[in-house]
Design a protein around this motif. Structure first.
Motif, PDB file in Angstrom:
ATOM      1  N   GLU A   1       1.228  -0.745  -0.091  1.00  0.00           N
ATOM      2  CA  GLU A   1       0.137   0.460  -0.017  1.00  0.00           C
ATOM      3  C   GLU A   1       1.154   1.606   0.461  1.00  0.00           C
ATOM      4  O   GLU A   1       1.781   1.314   0.776  1.00  0.00           O
ATOM      5  CB  GLU A   1      -1.100   0.101   1.112  1.00  0.00           C
ATOM      6  CG  GLU A   1      -1.766   1.077   1.312  1.00  0.00           C
ATOM      7  CD  GLU A   1      -2.480   1.233   2.391  1.00  0.00           C
ATOM      8  OE1 GLU A   1      -2.778   2.335   3.193  1.00  0.00           O
ATOM      9  OE2 GLU A   1      -3.298  -0.433   3.307  1.00  0.00           O
ATOM     10  N   HIS A   2       1.052   2.312  -0.693  1.00  0.00           N
ATOM     11  CA  HIS A   2       1.308   3.081  -0.978  1.00  0.00           C
ATOM     12  C   HIS A   2       0.288   5.105  -1.763  1.00  0.00           C
ATOM     13  O   HIS A   2      -0.710   4.267  -1.381  1.00  0.00           O
ATOM     14  CB  HIS A   2       2.804   3.077  -2.033  1.00  0.00           C
ATOM     15  CG  HIS A   2       2.094   2.829  -3.278  1.00  0.00           C
ATOM     16  ND1 HIS A   2       1.642   3.100  -4.361  1.00  0.00           N
ATOM     17  CD2 HIS A   2       2.306   1.666  -3.715  1.00  0.00           C
ATOM     18  CE1 HIS A   2       1.974   2.281  -4.991  1.00  0.00           C
ATOM     19  NE2 HIS A   2       1.420   1.876  -5.631  1.00  0.00           N
ATOM     20  N   ARG A   3       1.311   5.616  -1.238  1.00  0.00           N
ATOM     21  CA  ARG A   3       0.632   6.808  -1.308  1.00  0.00           C
ATOM     22  C   ARG A   3       1.294   7.237  -2.792  1.00  0.00           C
ATOM     23  O   ARG A   3       2.818   7.989  -2.684  1.00  0.00           O
ATOM     24  CB  ARG A   3       1.100   7.781  -0.641  1.00  0.00           C
ATOM     25  CG  ARG A   3       0.101   9.370  -0.424  1.00  0.00           C
ATOM     26  CD  ARG A   3      -0.043  10.249   0.210  1.00  0.00           C
ATOM     27  NE  ARG A   3       1.345  10.352   1.173  1.00  0.00           N
ATOM     28  CZ  ARG A   3       3.034  11.001   0.701  1.00  0.00           C
ATOM     29  NH1 ARG A   3       2.242  12.251   0.075  1.00  0.00           N
ATOM     30  NH2 ARG A   3       3.657  11.761   0.985  1.00  0.00           N
TER      31      ARG A   3
ATOM     32  N   ARG B   1       1.393  -5.898   8.404  1.00  0.00           N
ATOM     33  CA  ARG B   1       0.687  -6.852   8.901  1.00  0.00           C
ATOM     34  C   ARG B   1       0.512  -7.652   7.881  1.00  0.00           C
ATOM     35  O   ARG B   1       0.655  -8.914   7.649  1.00  0.00           O
ATOM     36  CB  ARG B   1      -0.258  -6.535   9.730  1.00  0.00           C
ATOM     37  CG  ARG B   1      -0.179  -6.101  10.404  1.00  0.00           C
ATOM     38  CD  ARG B   1      -1.594  -5.502  10.984  1.00  0.00           C
ATOM     39  NE  ARG B   1      -2.516  -4.540  10.581  1.00  0.00           N
ATOM     40  CZ  ARG B   1      -1.755  -2.809  11.016  1.00  0.00           C
ATOM     41  NH1 ARG B   1      -0.949  -2.931  11.322  1.00  0.00           N
ATOM     42  NH2 ARG B   1      -2.479  -2.376  10.337  1.00  0.00           N
ATOM     43  N   ALA B   2       0.381  -7.458   6.847  1.00  0.00           N
ATOM     44  CA  ALA B   2       0.463  -7.969   5.570  1.00  0.00           C
ATOM     45  C   ALA B   2       0.700  -8.927   5.108  1.00  0.00           C
ATOM     46  O   ALA B   2       0.820 -10.117   4.546  1.00  0.00           O
ATOM     47  CB  ALA B   2      -0.331  -6.761   4.510  1.00  0.00           C
TER      48      ALA B   2
ATOM     49  N   ILE C   1       3.027   1.708   6.683  1.00  0.00           N
ATOM     50  CA  ILE C   1       3.721   0.860   6.460  1.00  0.00           C
ATOM     51  C   ILE C   1       3.404  -0.640   7.835  1.00  0.00           C
ATOM     52  O   ILE C   1       4.252  -1.199   7.315  1.00  0.00           O
ATOM     53  CB  ILE C   1       5.373   1.468   7.442  1.00  0.00           C
ATOM     54  CG1 ILE C   1       5.824   2.434   6.591  1.00  0.00           C
ATOM     55  CG2 ILE C   1       6.573   0.632   7.832  1.00  0.00           C
ATOM     56  CD1 ILE C   1       6.848   3.406   7.486  1.00  0.00           C
ATOM     57  N   ARG C   2       2.599  -0.107   9.173  1.00  0.00           N
ATOM     58  CA  ARG C   2       2.255  -1.004   9.719  1.00  0.00           C
ATOM     59  C   ARG C   2       1.078  -1.931   8.887  1.00  0.00           C
ATOM     60  O   ARG C   2       1.224  -2.265   9.302  1.00  0.00           O
ATOM     61  CB  ARG C   2       2.026  -0.371  11.007  1.00  0.00           C
ATOM     62  CG  ARG C   2       2.771   0.541  11.737  1.00  0.00           C
ATOM     63  CD  ARG C   2       1.822   0.760  13.385  1.00  0.00           C
ATOM     64  NE  ARG C   2       3.071   2.054  13.811  1.00  0.00           N
ATOM     65  CZ  ARG C   2       3.094   3.232  13.816  1.00  0.00           C
ATOM     66  NH1 ARG C   2       2.360   3.501  13.221  1.00  0.00           N
ATOM     67  NH2 ARG C   2       4.003   3.439  14.429  1.00  0.00           N
TER      68      ARG C   2
ATOM     69  N   GLY D   1       7.589   1.740   2.709  1.00  0.00           N
ATOM     70  CA  GLY D   1       8.496   0.654   3.630  1.00  0.00           C
ATOM     71  C   GLY D   1       8.834  -0.845   3.580  1.00  0.00           C
ATOM     72  O   GLY D   1       9.035  -1.729   4.679  1.00  0.00           O
ATOM     73  N   SER D   2       8.768  -0.504   1.787  1.00  0.00           N
ATOM     74  CA  SER D   2       9.196  -1.945   1.222  1.00  0.00           C
ATOM     75  C   SER D   2      10.245  -2.596   1.273  1.00  0.00           C
ATOM     76  O   SER D   2      10.262  -3.750   1.759  1.00  0.00           O
ATOM     77  CB  SER D   2       8.451  -1.430  -0.509  1.00  0.00           C
ATOM     78  OG  SER D   2       9.307  -0.485  -0.589  1.00  0.00           O
TER      79      SER D   2
END
Length: 425
Positions: A228-230, A294-295, A289-290, A263-264
């Motif tokens: 997930e990123h922005r 978790r993913a 990132i969290r 956080g990749s």
């Protein structure tokens, strides 16, 4: 003949007692020598320094005056004296007992085929600590100055763990204590001990086919869609692949991901078994990132703050990836990095200052431009090459100490071989 007898506090089995009864030299720790019946007339050597004890064994073998028995804790082939004897050219007969690690997990009532076992005995404690940060079930073989208190200080408060401290297993002073890392720093502990460092929610792992640490990831440089990123603020897969190659994450390492974004990079390093810290100043990015952590089912510590000031609170890294920050941040990371620093840059003007920041801290610096063109479909079942933005990757490696001169192969000691039976024709 040299016989290595493992001792776990229980009475010696008959084969071990027989070897001990005819020994001319008995070597072991003071508590081992006091716990067994040493035959009259046998010379004893207390194993304080291993080197001195090995010298005495060599002398006895060279004189060929009789059998030698070495007493050792538990299974002497597991982080034990058997390795040192083989390095001296001896070929000992080994009679093992129950290892301290097996006993510790038995006392805790846990399986241990999925546990990571590390030794801090005569080794750098920080690598054992990093393994405890990254893995849910670790057994630490301790030593004076590298025991439960030191582990607790290193892990508290960032890493919630449960300790099971097992003292003098099988001995008269056996004690098994469950506590938190903070409590472990406040009480005295008796040597020898083994510490189980557990993530309580994951102390029983999945059924596997290999003991110890799980195999490495089946793939890496995951696609951007895996995170997930922005607004596409994520290190591209091709750049991440090169960065991972330069970072070299592995079990026992600590890796920083500075300006972590999604956080990749930290997550990919954690998938290789390294301890990782993602540093990010934006609160929403920290939450993202969290979620990514978790993913992917890994352990990554998220530290919110501004580099370089926040770096003072982090444990020393083996390797650092810098995805955001100027030369001041790069230099601060290079000053702490034990092995390497990798920096991803969008503009060519920042390459020279980054190279200078790395070399100023004693790293050997290099740079490369990476650009990938990805296959992209067009109408009519045809394709074009869609170019991604070029990225400059600058990295610096700390020159390792020259490798030690190779040791000569130990001379094989004479062995008496039984004659082979004649074959029937």
């Amino acid at each position: 003949m040299i016989t290595v007898v493992g001792y776990d506090g229980s009475p010696l089995p008959a084969p071990a007692s027989e070897r001990l009864a005819r020994a001319r030299l008995v070597v072991g720790g003071a508590r081992h020598l006091a716990a067994v019946r040493v035959p009259p007339g046998a010379r004893t050597v207390v194993m304080g320094g291993v080197g001195a004890a090995l010298d005495e064994i060599d002398k006895e073998v060279d004189k060929a005056s009789g059998d030698v028995v070495v007493l050792a804790s538990g299974d002497p082939g597991f982080f034990g004296i058997v390795r040192a004897l083989r390095e001296r050219g001896h070929e000992p007969h080994v009679l093992p007992a129950l290892s301290s690690v097996a006993q510790a997990f038995a006392r805790a009532g846990l399986p241990w085929d999925d546990a990571l076992v590390v030794s801090a005995h005569g080794r750098d404690l920080r690598r054992a600590v990093n393994a405890c940060r990254a893995h849910p079930k670790v057994a630490v073989l301790t030593a004076p100055g590298a025991g439960p208190a030191e582990l607790g200080r290193a892990l508290f408060p960032q890493h919630p763990r449960t300790f099971v401290v097992c003292e003098d297993l099988g001995g008269p002073s056996e004690r098994v204590v469950r506590c938190r890392p903070a409590e472990a720093t406040t009480r005295p502990w008796r040597d020898p001990n083994v510490v189980l460092v557990l993530d309580s929610g994951r102390s029983v792992g999945e059924r596997g086919w290999i003991a110890g640490a799980r195999p490495g990831p089946s793939s890496w440089a995951l696609p951007e869609e895996a995170f997930e990123h922005r607004n596409s603020v994520v290190t591209k897969a091709e750049v991440r692949a090169f960065a991972l190659a330069r970072l070299g994450p592995r079990i026992g390492d600590m890796v920083w991901d500075i300006g972590a974004g999604s956080g990749s990079v930290a997550i990919e390093c954690a998938r290789f078994g390294a301890a990782a810290v993602a540093v990010e100043r934006d609160p929403e990015s920290c939450d993202r990132i969290r979620a990514n952590v978790r993913a992917h089912g890994v352990r990554v510590a998220v530290s919110r703050g501004e580099a370089p000031a926040i770096l003072d609170h982090l444990p020393d890294p083996d390797a650092v990836f810098v995805g955001g920050g100027g030369p001041e941040v790069v230099r601060a990371c290079a000053a702490r990095a034990l092995r390497s620093v990798v920096v991803a840059l969008a503009s060519v003007e920042r390459v020279r200052p980054t190279l200078d920041a790395l070399t100023a801290e004693g790293l050997t610096a290099q740079a490369v431009q990476l650009q990938a063109s990805r296959l992209s479909p067009l109408p009519g079942d045809v394709h074009r090459l869609a170019a991604t933005n070029p990225v400059f990757v600058v990295w610096g490696d700390r020159d390792a100490a020259p490798p030690p001169a190779p040791r000569p192969e130990p001379a094989r000691r004479p062995q008496t071989l039984a004659e082979l039976p004649e074959a029937d024709h």
